[in-house]
Design a protein around this motif. Structure first.
Motif, PDB file in Angstrom:
ATOM      1  N   HIS A  76       0.679  -1.331  -0.436  1.00  0.00           N
ATOM      2  CA  HIS A  76      -0.122   0.151  -0.298  1.00  0.00           C
ATOM      3  C   HIS A  76       0.555   1.403   0.173  1.00  0.00           C
ATOM      4  O   HIS A  76       0.614   2.258  -1.031  1.00  0.00           O
ATOM      5  CB  HIS A  76      -0.576   0.132   1.269  1.00  0.00           C
ATOM      6  CG  HIS A  76      -2.039  -1.386   1.245  1.00  0.00           C
ATOM      7  ND1 HIS A  76      -3.056  -1.626   1.868  1.00  0.00           N
ATOM      8  CD2 HIS A  76      -3.213  -1.653   0.111  1.00  0.00           C
ATOM      9  CE1 HIS A  76      -4.002  -1.663   1.228  1.00  0.00           C
ATOM     10  NE2 HIS A  76      -3.138  -2.388   0.571  1.00  0.00           N
ATOM     11  N   ALA A  77       1.742   1.152   1.036  1.00  0.00           N
ATOM     12  CA  ALA A  77       2.656   2.346   0.938  1.00  0.00           C
ATOM     13  C   ALA A  77       3.690   2.784  -0.739  1.00  0.00           C
ATOM     14  O   ALA A  77       3.649   3.562  -0.695  1.00  0.00           O
ATOM     15  CB  ALA A  77       3.945   2.246   1.669  1.00  0.00           C
ATOM     16  N   GLY A  78       4.264   1.781  -1.261  1.00  0.00           N
ATOM     17  CA  GLY A  78       4.596   1.992  -2.711  1.00  0.00           C
ATOM     18  C   GLY A  78       4.136   2.274  -3.278  1.00  0.00           C
ATOM     19  O   GLY A  78       4.320   3.100  -5.201  1.00  0.00           O
ATOM     20  N   LYS A  79       2.495   1.185  -3.828  1.00  0.00           N
ATOM     21  CA  LYS A  79       1.692   1.815  -4.789  1.00  0.00           C
ATOM     22  C   LYS A  79       0.807   2.946  -4.587  1.00  0.00           C
ATOM     23  O   LYS A  79       1.075   3.568  -3.202  1.00  0.00           O
ATOM     24  CB  LYS A  79       0.187   0.988  -4.601  1.00  0.00           C
ATOM     25  CG  LYS A  79       0.701  -0.539  -5.012  1.00  0.00           C
ATOM     26  CD  LYS A  79       0.330  -0.955  -6.245  1.00  0.00           C
ATOM     27  CE  LYS A  79       0.229  -2.501  -6.582  1.00  0.00           C
ATOM     28  NZ  LYS A  79      -0.222  -2.632  -8.504  1.00  0.00           N
ATOM     29  N   PRO A  80       0.317   3.553  -5.560  1.00  0.00           N
ATOM     30  CA  PRO A  80      -0.161   4.985  -5.917  1.00  0.00           C
ATOM     31  C   PRO A  80      -0.594   5.324  -4.485  1.00  0.00           C
ATOM     32  O   PRO A  80      -1.251   4.493  -4.400  1.00  0.00           O
ATOM     33  CB  PRO A  80      -0.897   4.658  -7.363  1.00  0.00           C
ATOM     34  CG  PRO A  80      -0.491   4.086  -8.446  1.00  0.00           C
ATOM     35  CD  PRO A  80       0.456   2.458  -7.670  1.00  0.00           C
ATOM     36  N   GLU A  81      -0.613   6.417  -4.609  1.00  0.00           N
ATOM     37  CA  GLU A  81      -1.387   6.699  -2.822  1.00  0.00           C
ATOM     38  C   GLU A  81      -2.579   6.747  -3.008  1.00  0.00           C
ATOM     39  O   GLU A  81      -3.348   7.164  -4.342  1.00  0.00           O
ATOM     40  CB  GLU A  81      -0.793   8.753  -2.495  1.00  0.00           C
ATOM     41  CG  GLU A  81       0.580   7.981  -2.017  1.00  0.00           C
ATOM     42  CD  GLU A  81       1.294   9.893  -1.561  1.00  0.00           C
ATOM     43  OE1 GLU A  81       0.497  10.290  -1.599  1.00  0.00           O
ATOM     44  OE2 GLU A  81       2.588   9.370  -1.045  1.00  0.00           O
ATOM     45  N   PRO A  82      -3.356   6.670  -1.913  1.00  0.00           N
ATOM     46  CA  PRO A  82      -4.721   6.217  -2.320  1.00  0.00           C
ATOM     47  C   PRO A  82      -5.961   7.228  -2.733  1.00  0.00           C
ATOM     48  O   PRO A  82      -6.714   7.390  -3.466  1.00  0.00           O
ATOM     49  CB  PRO A  82      -5.447   6.052  -0.531  1.00  0.00           C
ATOM     50  CG  PRO A  82      -3.745   6.272  -0.273  1.00  0.00           C
ATOM     51  CD  PRO A  82      -2.629   6.841  -0.894  1.00  0.00           C
ATOM     52  N   HIS A  83      -5.730   9.353  -2.368  1.00  0.00           N
ATOM     53  CA  HIS A  83      -6.634   9.749  -2.519  1.00  0.00           C
ATOM     54  C   HIS A  83      -6.522  10.234  -4.196  1.00  0.00           C
ATOM     55  O   HIS A  83      -7.438  10.509  -4.789  1.00  0.00           O
ATOM     56  CB  HIS A  83      -6.109  10.852  -1.771  1.00  0.00           C
ATOM     57  CG  HIS A  83      -4.739  11.549  -1.662  1.00  0.00           C
ATOM     58  ND1 HIS A  83      -3.563  11.199  -2.029  1.00  0.00           N
ATOM     59  CD2 HIS A  83      -4.335  12.650  -2.201  1.00  0.00           C
ATOM     60  CE1 HIS A  83      -2.109  12.005  -2.332  1.00  0.00           C
ATOM     61  NE2 HIS A  83      -2.933  13.056  -2.647  1.00  0.00           N
ATOM     62  N   ASN A  84      -5.449  10.048  -4.659  1.00  0.00           N
ATOM     63  CA  ASN A  84      -5.255  10.496  -6.090  1.00  0.00           C
ATOM     64  C   ASN A  84      -4.743   9.958  -7.171  1.00  0.00           C
ATOM     65  O   ASN A  84      -4.088   9.837  -8.532  1.00  0.00           O
ATOM     66  CB  ASN A  84      -4.531  11.898  -6.306  1.00  0.00           C
ATOM     67  CG  ASN A  84      -3.676  11.598  -5.918  1.00  0.00           C
ATOM     68  OD1 ASN A  84      -2.551  10.877  -5.204  1.00  0.00           O
ATOM     69  ND2 ASN A  84      -1.900  12.893  -6.022  1.00  0.00           N
ATOM     70  N   GLU A  85      -4.211   8.424  -7.048  1.00  0.00           N
ATOM     71  CA  GLU A  85      -3.758   7.657  -7.541  1.00  0.00           C
ATOM     72  C   GLU A  85      -2.414   7.923  -8.162  1.00  0.00           C
ATOM     73  O   GLU A  85      -2.058   8.097  -9.355  1.00  0.00           O
ATOM     74  CB  GLU A  85      -5.105   6.576  -7.964  1.00  0.00           C
ATOM     75  CG  GLU A  85      -4.287   5.100  -8.629  1.00  0.00           C
ATOM     76  CD  GLU A  85      -4.945   4.587  -9.469  1.00  0.00           C
ATOM     77  OE1 GLU A  85      -4.395   3.200  -9.676  1.00  0.00           O
ATOM     78  OE2 GLU A  85      -5.547   5.159  -9.873  1.00  0.00           O
ATOM     79  N   VAL A  86      -1.682   8.918  -7.452  1.00  0.00           N
ATOM     80  CA  VAL A  86      -0.135   9.118  -8.195  1.00  0.00           C
ATOM     81  C   VAL A  86       0.973   8.608  -7.018  1.00  0.00           C
ATOM     82  O   VAL A  86       0.351   8.600  -5.950  1.00  0.00           O
ATOM     83  CB  VAL A  86      -0.917  10.646  -7.991  1.00  0.00           C
ATOM     84  CG1 VAL A  86       1.232  10.920  -8.319  1.00  0.00           C
ATOM     85  CG2 VAL A  86      -1.613  11.386  -9.144  1.00  0.00           C
TER      86      VAL A  86
END
Ligand code: HDD
Length: 731
Positions: free
Chosen positions: A178-188
């Motif tokens: 979760h920490a490495g994938k795109p950030e949850p609020h804007n998928e960036v």
């Protein structure tokens, strides 16, 4: 016994057994013999126009009754399956594994003891963080997953190109991902570790320190899947015929050496050719240059489990090769591209829990959790009957009482589906018949959420790794950290990471802090770097003994009026030595040599493979410019940039005759010497820029000429001295 007989019968020409197995489900989509049908097999006369109420003059409404159109659209609507939650972007190939040395002293697995066997394999390489459509050359860990179709069932080694992992306990996996994938609020950002959350996690888990050092090193940006190491990472167990157990780690070492892109190049290729690695693997196999890896094992008897400073079950630690040498026992070769991406590369499913008799698990807490996760994830990706899919099914007979479930397509005849049954049908195999027996490990402990003491030390091997790198590798790692932290705008994040770096190496921390901010002051808590090293961690340790230019992409730059004899010698020599030469010019229509300038003289023309706007220097390993009368036609910004950029990326550059002046204009920086017209030296090699006034045929024939020096430079992969001496402007 019965099973062994069946196995042999089903395997005429054993090395092709998976090919034969897949043939059962393979049809030819290019065949002109059949006609197009519905899924139910009814021939169809029109697949272009939906049935509608129309006249010649007016198109009317479409009819729902058109079952042919509905089937076509409906099938399309449901074509996608969920992409892998990690490692979504990947490509794969078939090949085989050949054992050279039996290890029957430590394992009873047929694939590790029978040197007469050739075991089919399917290998998938991947990036971790990006989506299915993301670019290949991002900074990331690479997956290296091998499925061995053995005579005793499928064995999967689901590894990476880095020998350690970020976390020690599988329960932390959702957090690190979760920490490495795109950030949850804007998928960036897409497929990037350069963001606050990734680095926040890294700081808050000091156990991740060792692996982030690897990921920031050149290992994070491989030149090719064919030039990466593969590691099983986890500690497994091998069990021999007598039932004795040894701990083991698996290694794959590429025969072409371990090589990387430079960061500026990797960034550009993301846009210029996002499929760079995918195409590289495909093209090498298509052209018969089959990638190979030596397969090795590090083995430790159980009695030595506690002999090390680190816990041998901790996946954030390597077993330094000085302490536990690698025993190279076989070779993996990839030699066939898949027939269809979806049914093979996308639907292949690997599981760490797929082991065979002779291979078993250790108590590595990461491995144990993985054994649950892979099987589980295939259920949502592919459904309960995923092991029936052609790419996943074993080549040996398979029979049990697991039945039904969505999309079951195997038809099992008979009246019983349980054991024991009155017919004694399909009984369990005795160990002597090859039945899997779990290693009878003696366990003594208290049930609690705890990792053993040795799991608490996290810095020593990060230092070992850093100290073992060569100068240019250290410089790249420093720059990578500076790049990543520059993309973190939260001060807490980057100052904390600089803090963490001080406990690895103060000068590294200071260099990074200067660029990104933060204080790298020696603190009381700062560990001194004791300076210990290993000889097996730098990529340079794996350079082939004989440098080779095999499969290297070399751009031969030509223009009208080129010297035909120099060009032919150059191209033929490069090809003969296994390189992939490409002719690049200002256009892709015919160009003509100096002695046949007549545009209409087709017979003496050359059709370049690409023009300068279609390709970039980043997509080649080296550049060579043969002599040409009209070299001035190449004197423009684009061509100068091509050569200059290759110089900046430390690639070998060769120039003959008039072309030397062009190279001078592009990269004639102070410190780089070039051949002079009528000069004394036949060949000048300065920082991997190899120049000559003219190609001397006899010298080339004797193997001592310009081309030998040029090829030697290409074989070194890059001329790192160029950047270390500050000539490139990129370090
Ligand atoms: Fe994993 C996929 C490698 C830890 C859970 N992993 C996946 C793939 C590779 C790895 C190469 C792609 C396989 C393919 O090509 O289909 N993973 C590793 C390595 C690890 C590791 C070397 C550390 C030693 N993984 C790990 C943990 C967990 C997972 C600790 C969960 C507890 N991994 C998965 C997964 C995936 C996966 C979610 C996604 C798709 C798949 O399994 O088939 O289950």
């Amino acid at each position: 016994m019965e099973r062994a007989k069946e196995t042999i019968i089903g395997m005429a020409g054993y090395h092709d057994s998976k090919v034969q197995d897949l043939k059962r489900d393979t049809v030819d989509g290019n065949s002109k013999r059949g006609v197009i049908t519905t899924d139910a097999g009814v021939s169809v006369s029109n697949t272009d126009d939906w049935l509608k109420l129309s006249t010649e003059h007016r198109t009317g409404p479409m009819l729902l009754e058109d079952q042919i159109a509905r089937e076509k659209i409906m099938r399309f609507d449901h074509e996608r399956i969920p992409e892998r939650v990690v490692h979504a972007r990947g490509s794969a190939a078939f090949g085989h594994f050949k054992l050279h040395e039996s290890v029957k002293d430590v394992s009873c697995a047929g694939v590790l003891t029978d040197t007469s066997r050739t075991t089919p394999v399917f290998v998938r390489f991947s990036t971790v963080l990006g989506s299915r459509g993301s670019a290949d050359t991002v900074r990331d860990v690479r997956g290296f997953a091998v499925k061995f179709y053995t005579e005793e069932g499928n064995w999967d080694i689901v590894g990476n190109d880095i020998p350690v992992f970020f976390i020690q306990d599988a329960m932390k996996f959702p957090d690190v991902i979760h920490a490495g994938k795109p950030e949850p609020h804007n998928e960036v950002p897409q497929s990037q570790s350069a963001h606050n959350n990734f680095w926040d996690f890294q700081y808050l888990h000091s156990e991740a320190t060792h692996m982030f050092m690897w990921a920031m090193s050149d290992r994070g940006i491989p030149r090719s899947y064919r030039m990466m190491q593969g590691f099983g990472v986890n500690t497994y167990r091998l069990v021999n015929k007598e039932g004795a157990s040894h701990f083991v780690k698996f290694h794959f070492t590429p025969t072409l050496g371990v090589h990387s892109l430079v960061w500026d190049e990797a960034l550009k290729i993301c846009g210029q050719d996002p499929d760079f690695h995918r195409k590289d693997l495909w093209e090498a196999i298509e052209s018969g240059a089959f990638p190979t890896w030596k397969f090795g094992i590090q083995v430790l008897p159980e009695s030595k489990q506690d002999d090390f400073e680190f816990d041998i079950l901790d996946a954030t630690k390597i077993w330094p090769e000085e302490l536990v040498p690698v025993r190279y026992i076989g070779e993996l070769q990839l030699n066939r591209n898949p027939d269809e991406f979806f049914t093979q590369t996308e639907q292949v499913a690997f599981c760490t829990s797929h082991v065979i008799p002779g291979v078993d698990f250790s108590d590595d807490p990461l491995l144990q959790g993985r054994n649950f996760s892979y099987f589980d994830t295939q259920l949502s990706r592919l459904g309960i009957n995923w092991q029936e899919l052609p790419i996943n099914r074993p080549i040996c007979p398979m029979m049990n009482n697991n039945r039904d479930g969505a999309m079951r397509h195997r038809i099992t005849k008979g009246t019983v589906n349980y054991w024991p049954n009155r017919f004694e049908a399909n009984p369990p195999a005795k160990p002597s018949q090859g039945g899997f027996v779990n290693y009878p490990e003696k366990v003594d402990g208290v049930k609690q959420r705890l990792r053993s003491k040795k799991f608490q030390e996290h810095i020593g091997q990060a230092q070992l790794f850093y100290n073992s790198l060569s100068g240019h590798e250290k410089a790249h790692l420093t720059n990578a950290l500076a790049f990543e932290l520059d993309h973190c705008d939260d001060k807490t994040v980057y100052t904390r990471i600089v803090d963490r770096l001080t406990s690895i190496d103060l000068s590294l921390a200071q260099a990074v802090a200067t660029k990104v901010g933060g204080t790298a002051a020696p603190q009381e808590a700062t560990k001194s770097n004791p300076g210990h090293k290993s000889g097996y961690l730098s990529q340079t340790a794996f350079d082939p003994k004989e440098p080779t230019i095999a499969t290297r992409r070399i751009a031969i730059i030509v223009c009208n009026g080129y010297n035909a004899s120099a060009f032919t010698t150059v191209r033929t020599t490069l090809k003969d030595r296994g390189a992939f030469p490409y002719v690049i010019s200002t256009r892709r229509s015919a160009i003509h040599p100096a002695d046949a300038p007549d545009i209409s003289a087709d017979s003496s023309s050359l059709t370049p493979d690409h023009h300068f706007e279609g390709m970039r220097s980043t997509l080649f390993d080296a550049i060579l410019i043969p002599d040409a009368a009209d070299i001035s036609s190449l004197r423009n910004g684009r061509v100068i940039h091509w050569i200059r950029e290759a110089f900046g990326h430390c690639k070998a550059i060769g120039a003959i005759g008039e072309a030397v002046a062009l190279v001078k204009e592009a990269c004639g920086v102070q410190g780089v010497r070039l051949a002079e017209k009528g000069g004394k030296e036949d060949v000048v090699n300065s920082y991997g820029v190899v120049t000559t006034d003219k190609l001397v045929k006899e010298k080339e024939e004797k193997g001592k000429g310009f081309l030998d020096v040029f090829c030697e430079e290409v074989g070194k992969h890059r001329c790192w001295a160029r950047e270390m001496d500050g000539l490139t402007g990129l370090v």
